[in-house]
Design a protein around this motif. Structure first.
Motif, PDB file in Angstrom:
ATOM      1  N   ASN A   4       0.556  -1.200  -0.065  1.00  0.00           N
ATOM      2  CA  ASN A   4       0.067   0.061  -0.024  1.00  0.00           C
ATOM      3  C   ASN A   4       0.902   1.159   0.047  1.00  0.00           C
ATOM      4  O   ASN A   4       0.350   2.267   0.112  1.00  0.00           O
ATOM      5  N   GLY A   5       2.446   1.028   0.221  1.00  0.00           N
ATOM      6  CA  GLY A   5       2.959   2.218   0.040  1.00  0.00           C
ATOM      7  C   GLY A   5       3.295   2.983   1.192  1.00  0.00           C
ATOM      8  O   GLY A   5       3.935   4.091   1.237  1.00  0.00           O
TER       9      GLY A   5
ATOM     10  N   GLY B  74       4.742  -2.713  -6.789  1.00  0.00           N
ATOM     11  CA  GLY B  74       3.502  -2.112  -7.141  1.00  0.00           C
ATOM     12  C   GLY B  74       2.849  -1.450  -5.940  1.00  0.00           C
ATOM     13  O   GLY B  74       2.400  -2.193  -4.954  1.00  0.00           O
ATOM     14  N   ILE B  75       2.542  -0.150  -6.040  1.00  0.00           N
ATOM     15  CA  ILE B  75       1.684   0.191  -4.996  1.00  0.00           C
ATOM     16  C   ILE B  75       0.306   0.438  -5.369  1.00  0.00           C
ATOM     17  O   ILE B  75      -0.268   0.897  -6.499  1.00  0.00           O
ATOM     18  N   SER B  76      -0.765  -0.172  -4.256  1.00  0.00           N
ATOM     19  CA  SER B  76      -2.019  -0.210  -4.452  1.00  0.00           C
ATOM     20  C   SER B  76      -2.654   1.318  -4.423  1.00  0.00           C
ATOM     21  O   SER B  76      -2.166   2.118  -3.476  1.00  0.00           O
ATOM     22  N   LEU B  77      -3.407   1.763  -5.333  1.00  0.00           N
ATOM     23  CA  LEU B  77      -4.244   3.047  -5.405  1.00  0.00           C
ATOM     24  C   LEU B  77      -5.476   2.920  -5.816  1.00  0.00           C
ATOM     25  O   LEU B  77      -6.040   2.196  -6.885  1.00  0.00           O
ATOM     26  N   TRP B  78      -6.374   3.291  -4.940  1.00  0.00           N
ATOM     27  CA  TRP B  78      -7.911   2.889  -5.160  1.00  0.00           C
ATOM     28  C   TRP B  78      -8.874   4.122  -5.594  1.00  0.00           C
ATOM     29  O   TRP B  78     -10.034   4.388  -5.324  1.00  0.00           O
TER      30      TRP B  78
ATOM     31  N   TYR C 204       5.561   1.233  -9.795  1.00  0.00           N
ATOM     32  CA  TYR C 204       4.537   1.632 -10.283  1.00  0.00           C
ATOM     33  C   TYR C 204       3.108   1.656  -9.525  1.00  0.00           C
ATOM     34  O   TYR C 204       3.188   0.866  -8.567  1.00  0.00           O
ATOM     35  N   TYR C 205       2.300   2.546  -9.820  1.00  0.00           N
ATOM     36  CA  TYR C 205       1.011   2.307  -9.104  1.00  0.00           C
ATOM     37  C   TYR C 205       0.064   1.362  -9.782  1.00  0.00           C
ATOM     38  O   TYR C 205      -0.073   1.304 -11.156  1.00  0.00           O
ATOM     39  N   LEU C 206      -0.446   0.570  -8.928  1.00  0.00           N
ATOM     40  CA  LEU C 206      -1.530  -0.383  -9.578  1.00  0.00           C
ATOM     41  C   LEU C 206      -2.892   0.148  -9.148  1.00  0.00           C
ATOM     42  O   LEU C 206      -3.490   0.279  -8.091  1.00  0.00           O
ATOM     43  N   TYR C 207      -3.528   1.064 -10.030  1.00  0.00           N
ATOM     44  CA  TYR C 207      -4.516   1.777 -10.081  1.00  0.00           C
ATOM     45  C   TYR C 207      -5.895   0.917 -10.331  1.00  0.00           C
ATOM     46  O   TYR C 207      -6.135   0.566 -11.214  1.00  0.00           O
ATOM     47  N   THR C 208      -6.624   0.592  -9.195  1.00  0.00           N
ATOM     48  CA  THR C 208      -7.751  -0.092  -9.168  1.00  0.00           C
ATOM     49  C   THR C 208      -8.932   0.768  -9.257  1.00  0.00           C
ATOM     50  O   THR C 208      -9.374   1.568  -8.572  1.00  0.00           O
TER      51      THR C 208
END
Ligand code: SF4
Length: 332
Positions: free
Chosen positions: A105-106, A121-125, A154-158
């Motif tokens: 989650n960074g 990979g950073i989660s982004l919601w 990188y951001y993993l943009y959900t």
């Protein structure tokens, strides 16, 4: 049967050759059952996977286990959880043995002196409003400071339905932090009000994602074919779901006939003994599963089906390249 070389011109054939050598064998590991957040819609907690097994705390057992995984042929360790950065000694045990990807989650920064080139990979919601609803706080504000300009992150943009029309603002912010972004769609496992997809919304977000890829090709790691697949749930006229899913843990896969699947794939719980059903959740309904990685893998394991035309094979190559970039098998 058409051959690859007959279908592709020289440039595409070179691209094909580069990925065809990779032979990626991934597995997924729950590094810990704990997390420093509790996001609504996180499949790990919503499906009770955090309770499925008790954590192995002996680091020597982790090292032995990872060595065995390497012997089993795994060449990509995908670390999830819980929050892997809460157990950096376990993360390090993987990193020293295997190409490793760490989902986080960074909030805690991976120290780059210990993990110089580990892909993160950073989660982004979503935007700060959505993040506050789903995660309790604006996590991006913290993670973007931690990882600004990091070439291995990188951001993993959900993306949620509430993000339609707002993705550009976020992608610009990510571009400004010097990071890349990959997009996937929320599977609303916990049925949070207002976050389930309607058909029209899926069409809208597909064209918005295409637009973002055209406008920000150096920031967005994606492909239009992938957008089409995750928004329609269809590939070459076949519907995604349990009967087709390639990301099912191999020893638990009793489907008959067996669909094409990831070779030797297992998702391990943090006791290093228990296996989970698939790359996502025990309880997720396959017919509503929007998992991006499972859809990408679905395309990747079905090369032969994409050999009907040059265009179709090029679509397959682009998805494979995208996956290879996200896990650092080829450069961005
Ligand atoms: S929940 Fe998703 S990833 Fe898991 S088996 Fe079903 S379709 Fe595949």
């Amino acid at each position: 049967m058409k051959t690859v070389s007959a279908l592709l011109d020289k440039q595409w054939y070179e691209r094909y050759k580069r990925i065809s050598k990779l032979n990626i064998r991934s597995s997924i590991y729950d590094v810990t059952n704990r997390c420093n957040l509790r996001c609504k819609g996180c499949f790990f907690f919503s499906s009770g996977e955090d309770m499925a097994a008790s954590e192995e705390n002996d680091i020597h057992k982790w090292k032995e286990f990872i060595d065995k995984e390497k012997e089993r042929g795994v060449n990509l360790a995908i670390l999830i959880g819980g929050e892997p950065t809460l157990c950096l000694d376990r993360v390090e045990a993987f990193y020293k043995r295997l190409p490793t990807f760490c989902a986080t989650n960074g909030i805690i920064k991976v120290p780059r002196d210990r993990f110089p080139d580990m892909m993160v990979g950073i989660s982004l919601w979503g935007d700060s409003e959505d993040e506050k609803i789903l995660r309790g706080k604006d996590v991006f504000a913290i993670s973007s400071k931690n990882y600004e300009g990091d070439p291995h992150t990188y951001y993993l943009y959900t993306i949620t339905p509430k993000q339609i029309g707002k993705t550009e603002k976020i992608i610009k912010k990510i571009q400004d932090t010097g990071l890349k972004v990959h997009m996937q769609l929320l599977s609303n496992d916990e049925g949070v009000d207002g976050f389930s997809w309607k058909t029209e919304e899926l069409k809208d977000i597909c064209s918005e994602m295409d637009d973002m890829l055209d406008k920000y090709p150096d920031t967005v790691i994606s492909s239009k074919y992938y957008h089409k697949i995750i928004t329609t749930g269809q590939m070459l006229g076949r519907p995604f779901g349990w009967n087709e899913c390639p990301s099912v843990t191999e020893p638990l896969d009793k489907r008959n006939p067996k669909p094409k699947h990831l070779i030797h794939f297992i998702r391990w719980a943090s006791d290093l003994k228990t296996m989970h059903r698939c790359c996502t959740s025990e309880t997720r309904d396959c017919s509503t599963c929007k998992d991006g990685a499972a859809h990408m893998s679905w395309v990747m394991v079905n090369k032969r089906a994409h050999m009907e035309s040059a265009e179709s094979l090029q679509n397959w190559i682009e998805v494979y390249e995208m996956f290879a970039k996200l896990y650092q098998f080829i450069p961005w």
